[in-house]
Write an enzyme that holds these catalytic residues in place. Structure first.
Site, short mmCIF file in Angstrom:
data_model
loop_
_atom_site.label_atom_id
_atom_site.label_comp_id
_atom_site.label_asym_id
_atom_site.label_seq_id
_atom_site.Cartn_x
_atom_site.Cartn_y
_atom_site.Cartn_z
N ALA A 76 18.07 39.79 -82.47
CA ALA A 76 18.63 40.09 -81.14
C ALA A 76 20.09 39.69 -80.97
CB ALA A 76 17.80 39.49 -80.02
N ALA A 77 20.74 39.22 -82.03
CA ALA A 77 22.16 38.91 -81.90
C ALA A 77 22.96 40.17 -81.54
CB ALA A 77 22.69 38.29 -83.18
N GLY A 78 22.63 41.27 -82.23
CA GLY A 78 23.30 42.53 -81.92
C GLY A 78 22.97 43.04 -80.54
N ASP A 79 21.73 42.86 -80.10
CA ASP A 79 21.34 43.31 -78.76
C ASP A 79 22.05 42.49 -77.70
OD1 ASP A 79 19.63 45.21 -79.85
OD2 ASP A 79 17.93 43.83 -79.88
#
Length: 322
Positions: free
Chosen positions: A263-266
């Site tokens: 979820a870093a990209g999200d």
């Protein structure tokens, strides 16, 4: 270059609508990744609501955005948990659809002791979300300022949403993830294309591993018709080629301990949408998104890792003090 409507003059943040997926994460942690034919003992198991769509919606909402979610769930316990999560985080879910044809989506992230992840996703109800159903929600898109899309729902549904949003003059953010080929016919309708290194490579054939190669890939994507191309580069930050040809490079924040990169990209996409909804300039949006993403990797899980506005603001103040 940011929002096509009039919030800047009204002083009010724009409305963000995320059209995308729900995937409940069944997370396994272990010292190392399991090898073919091998059985190992893991360290822990956790269940978290997630999916790129709802992750990005919650990410923007926790930062203070006015966010609605559109997607499809099964009539099951995982679906009910997703609804509870949206309610708890202030995400409007009145236009989420339900089906008895398929179960809610699930994913199996496997995380090693270095925080690296491998993920298998069973999309379930997400893949029953049709372009006709998006057409029926045209009024919801019309009432929004920013439309955020990913590729965990059928590609024809994504194309329909892009076309409707573009026809209505709304700002379209496309995160082409998971990595897949996207029809260039829709490129001119996308205001912000935000791939990571691997996704940019699939779209262009350029091996993206630094700012220079990101510039090369962005040049190809710009020639294809995309307006603003923002390529995230992990620990190397991010590179933006704007519609007017200007470039912005944003450095990543170094974190001492990386727990989980899920979820870093999200988190980055949600924070970018939030910044754009406030009419911020790209450099500010990118720095803010980098801070949100950096905080997310210090915590386990997808939605549980997403930071609040106060946390991001305090983090940026502390880094400026340094």
């Amino acid at each position: 270059m940011t929002i096509r409507r009039h919030m800047e003059s009204s002083g009010q943040s724009g409305c963000i609508t995320v059209i995308g997926s729900f995937v409940t994460d069944l997370v396994i942690t272990s010292a190392e990744f399991v090898k073919e034919g091998e059985t190992i003992l893991g360290d822990s198991f956790h269940q978290y609501p997630g999916g790129k769509g709802v992750n990005q919606a919650v990410a923007a909402a926790r930062l203070g955005g006015r966010v609605s979610m559109i997607g499809k769930l099964g009539n099951d316990a995982f679906g009910r948990q997703q609804v509870e999560t949206m309610e708890a985080n202030g995400v409007n879910h009145e236009h989420v659809l339900f089906t008895d044809e398929a179960p809610s989506g699930v994913g199996n992230p496997q995380i090693d002791s270095h925080g690296r992840n491998r993920i298998v996703v069973i999309p379930g109800a997400n893949m029953t979300f049709t372009s006709a159903e998006v057409e029926e929600l045209r009024s919801v898109i019309a009432g929004s300022d920013i439309i955020v899309l990913q590729l965990e729902i059928p590609i024809d549904t994504v194309y329909a949403a892009i076309r409707i949003a573009h026809d209505l003059g709304r700002t379209v953010i496309l995160n082409p993830a998971p990595a897949a080929v996207v029809s260039q016919a829709y490129a001119p309708m996308v205001d912000w294309l935000v791939p990571n290194q691997h996704e940019a490579e699939l779209l262009t054939g350029v091996e993206v591993n630094d700012v220079g190669s990101a510039r090369e890939a962005a040049t190809i994507l710009s020639a294809a018709g995309y307006r603003n191309i923002l390529i995230t580069l992990g620990e190397q930050g991010a590179y933006l080629r704007a519609v007017d040809g200007t470039e912005t490079v944003s450095e990543a924040f170094r974190m001492e301990q990386v727990v989980d990169t899920v979820a870093a990209g999200d988190s980055y996409i949600g924070a970018l949408a939030y910044g754009l909804s406030n009419g911020w300039e790209p450099a500010r949006c990118m720095r803010y998104a980098s801070a949100a993403s950096a905080l997310a990797v210090t915590r386990p899980g997808a939605i549980p890792s997403l930071p609040s506005r106060d946390e991001v603001d305090e983090f940026l103040r502390s880094r400026c003090a340094d």
